[in-house]
Design an enzyme around this catalytic site. Structure first.
Site, short mmCIF file in Angstrom:
data_model
loop_
_atom_site.label_atom_id
_atom_site.label_comp_id
_atom_site.label_asym_id
_atom_site.label_seq_id
_atom_site.Cartn_x
_atom_site.Cartn_y
_atom_site.Cartn_z
N ASP A 13 -116.59 16.42 2.13
CA ASP A 13 -116.59 14.99 2.42
C ASP A 13 -116.29 14.80 3.90
O ASP A 13 -115.27 15.27 4.40
CB ASP A 13 -115.54 14.27 1.57
CG ASP A 13 -115.58 12.76 1.76
OD1 ASP A 13 -116.26 12.08 0.99
OD2 ASP A 13 -114.93 12.27 2.71
N LEU A 14 -117.20 14.11 4.61
CA LEU A 14 -117.03 13.91 6.04
C LEU A 14 -115.87 12.96 6.31
O LEU A 14 -115.76 11.91 5.67
CB LEU A 14 -118.31 13.35 6.66
CG LEU A 14 -119.58 14.19 6.49
CD1 LEU A 14 -120.76 13.49 7.14
CD2 LEU A 14 -119.40 15.58 7.07
N ASP A 16 -121.67 10.37 2.14
CA ASP A 16 -121.37 11.40 3.14
C ASP A 16 -120.77 12.63 2.49
O ASP A 16 -119.97 13.34 3.09
CB ASP A 16 -120.44 10.84 4.22
CG ASP A 16 -119.12 10.33 3.65
OD1 ASP A 16 -118.99 10.28 2.41
OD2 ASP A 16 -118.22 9.98 4.43
#
Length: 683
Positions: free
Chosen positions: A285-286, A328
């Site tokens: 997960d960004l 994302d």
């Protein structure tokens, strides 16, 4: 394909060279172009198709044009062909919908083919959309109505998700993205014709559901503006329609999608069971991606996601799989894993690759350099005998633990790779069992004066001492507690426990969260008011309320808040800036403190827009006589900017994580040295 072959194509089609310049068109393309003097989409031979799309994206805020341009750019760069893009184009007959397919051409270049979406295909699309429900919201994001499909999907009565009840069903990880979209659509000031789409997860009758949310603004009969949120089962519209050769590919990045991920993982687990090897699944997960969308727009965000996918792919072996999970989030499957060292090496390569600045080219956006990204990674491994959804859920839970530790962290759900890893079960049954067996604890996180290191207060935070995974943060289990209805009892217990275990001789104020549902229990609320009005914590207690309380019209909420303040209890609005609050309601709600959400604080030293937002919040707070606390401070640069803006109080892992009551005294005693050390590091 040669340019003269284009006339053999019966649809509107163009042949592009390696630079995206149109070198050939079909007869239908030329016919449509002749009736569109502005050449908004169907450009002539010799013109650069990407420039036309960039103009549409920039001049008309056309995100779909930007997304189509990104897909074309990726194919021209040698990437995978993606799922088709649906797009409304101007034709001599008026606005018409096309399904646009982009394919690579041997030797370089691409073909762009517009297949008309006929009434038959549109009917098929509607049939396969699998609508999960429709929610009607007012501009304060309160649900005025939900349809029967939503109630059935959720497994609740049609009135239970009215007001802010529907928000509790949304997956916490998807709330910020959905909230930003709702804000954008609501800010248009008038009805919208085309919905804006995002992926979202929610808790349904049978567990987590992945959906595609279509948000549009509409006018009500009384002249007010509202929002409609239609939720449809994700990716169902791709099945059985033209372009089936691209099913299994994410439309934006061209990476494998969830369907391919599940199939690949099932095969890998079966092979691992036969061969005695292990499979590692990494859930990525960004960190800090949302501010990119908020500051630069979705076209830039989409282009960044494509670049992220490219960098991550370059870190893997040919036998590994990289898939986009949605938003994302990305998932990596590593096969033939011998030990965790190999997994760690892959994770380090990915973190290093994403940490470099991103130079966005000028095809679809103005030339722009974005700072590198950090990424939170959860890892789970298995030796076969486990279904893909369970392994994915374990890695997802580990990723949440990593995010709770701070940006750029890695957590594993397994411990020693040589042993079969425990399943992270966050079901309502397991949370209720943990409650009955007394596995929950209350820890305390200091709230610190950045000027001198004095600990003014502590916030009470729930923790779950899991028998296999250790201490889990509230973000991992509270959503399940909310959906199961346990949150009310858990909230009252945590309040009692915090007041009982916080040492009075420390001389600090106590901040504690109270859920909106707790206000409905009038007997317990009256008991709390009497206790706080006369007990040891008189004048030292601050009740934290969710920002959603500002959007609640109930008289009982206002009466409860007034009664608490009458007992010398102060009120803090938690996570301010993460919701859809009205400043006018903030002015009329009796409160004393604003706790600024970490989505504003995170990376504020590199984000001038966030600095301006926080400066505005400080002006507002000063005008209303409110104190401000910055949440989620993780880096010295953030602390430096907060001080320069005039924020004196803060909390976060940079200063101190949450600790048990037994360890709190030592943390407070060392805090002045901690803050002094930050000043030296800044210097």
């Amino acid at each position: 394909m040669q340019a003269h072959h284009m006339d053999g194509i019966p649809w509107a089609a163009a042949l592009l060279d390696e630079d995206g310049v149109v070198v050939g068109t079909s007869e239908e393309w030329r016919r449509i172009a002749a009736g569109d003097p502005e050449r908004t989409t169907f450009v002539d031979v010799g013109e650069r198709y990407l420039d036309a799309l960039r103009g549409r994206a920039a001049d008309h805020a056309d995100d779909t044009a930007g997304r189509l341009g990104i897909v074309i750019r990726r194919v021209l760069d040698g990437g995978h062909a993606a799922a088709p893009v649906d797009y409304a184009c101007h034709t001599p007959e008026g606005l018409a919908w096309y399904r646009i397919h982009v394919t690579s051409v041997p030797g370089g270049g691409a073909t762009v083919i517009h297949l008309p979406v006929t009434s038959e295909v549109r009917t098929k699309l509607a049939t396969q959309s699998q609508t999960l429900g429709v929610i009607e919201l007012d501009t304060d994001l309160q649900a005025r109505a939900v349809d029967d499909l939503w109630a059935r999907s959720r497994g609740v009565g049609s009135d239970e998700d009215l007001g802010d009840g529907w928000w509790e069903a949304v997956h916490p990880a998807d709330r910020s993205g959905l909230l930003g979209l709702l804000r954008d659509v609501g800010a248009t000031g008038g009805p919208s014709t085309d919905p804006v789409v995002t992926d979202v997860r929610f808790w349904g009758a049978d567990g987590e559901v992945s959906a595609r949310a279509e948000v549009s603004a509409h006018g009500n009969e009384d002249g007010t503006l509202g929002l409609l949120v239609a939720l449809r089962r994700r990716d169902s519209h791709l099945a059985g329609i033209v372009g089936t050769d691209r099913i299994g590919r994410d439309a934006l990045t061209g990476l494998p999608d969830r369907t391919v991920l599940s199939d690949h993982l099932r095969l890998a687990l079966g092979r691992a069971e036969r061969d005695g090897r292990r499979v590692a699944l990494m859930f990525l997960d960004l960190d800090g991606f949302k501010p990119v969308n908020d500051t630069h727009g979705h076209v830039v965000g989409d282009r960044l996601l494509v670049m992220v996918g490219g960098r991550l792919s370059g870190c893997l072996r040919p036998s590994d799989l990289l898939a986009r999970h949605g938003g994302d989030e990305f998932v990596v499957v590593l096969t033939d894993v011998d030990d965790m060292q190999a997994v760690q090496e892959v994770a380090e390569r990915m973190r290093e690759a994403l940490g470099r600045p991103f130079d966005l080219d000028g095809d679809l956006v103005a030339p722009l350099q974005l700072p590198g990204l950090s990424v939170s990674i959860g890892v789970a491994t298995a030796r076969g005998g486990e279904d893909p959804s369970t392994l994915l859920r374990r890695a997802d839970a580990a990723m949440y633990l990593a995010k709770a530790d701070g940006p750029g962290r890695i957590r594993t759900a397994d411990g020693d790779v040589a042993a079969a890893g425990p399943v992270v079960d966050l079901s309502a049954t397991m949370v209720e069992q943990a409650w009955s067996e007394g596995e929950f604890e209350v820890w305390f996180q200091p709230i610190v004066d950045l000027s001198d290191g004095r600990v003014e207060a502590v916030e009470a935070l729930l923790r779950w001492r899991h028998p296999e995974l250790g201490v889990l943060p509230a973000s991992v289990f509270v959503p399940t507690a909310v959906s199961s209805g346990l949150i009310t009892d858990l909230g009252w217990w945590s309040l009692d426990r915090a007041m009982a275990t916080l040492p009075i001789d420390l001389g600090v104020d106590l901040y504690i969260n109270v859920a909106l549902s707790q206000f409905r229990d009038r007997d317990r609320l009256e008991g709390l008011i009497a206790r706080l009005g006369n007990g040891a914590h008189r004048n030292r207690t601050v009740i934290e309320l969710s920002e959603h309380v500002l959007n609640t019209d109930g008289l009982w909420v206002r009466e409860a808040v007034s009664a608490l303040r009458g007992a010398s209890v102060r009120i803090a609005i938690d996570d301010f800036g993460a919701g859809f609050s009205s400043f006018s309601r903030l002015r009329h709600m009796p409160n004393d403190v604003l706790k600024v959400d970490d989505s504003i604080v995170r990376g504020i030293d590199r984000d001038p827009a966030a600095q301006r937002v926080l400066a505005g919040v400080l002006v507002l707070a000063d005008a209303l006589g409110l104190r401000v606390i910055a949440e989620g401070v993780e880096h010295t640069g953030e602390a430096r900017v907060l001080r320069s803006l005039g924020v004196s109080l803060a909390q976060g892992h940079l200063l101190a994580p949450a600790v048990s009551a037994e360890d709190l005294g030592g943390v407070i005693a060392r805090m002045k040295d901690t803050v002094s050390g930050l000043e030296h590091r800044e210097g």
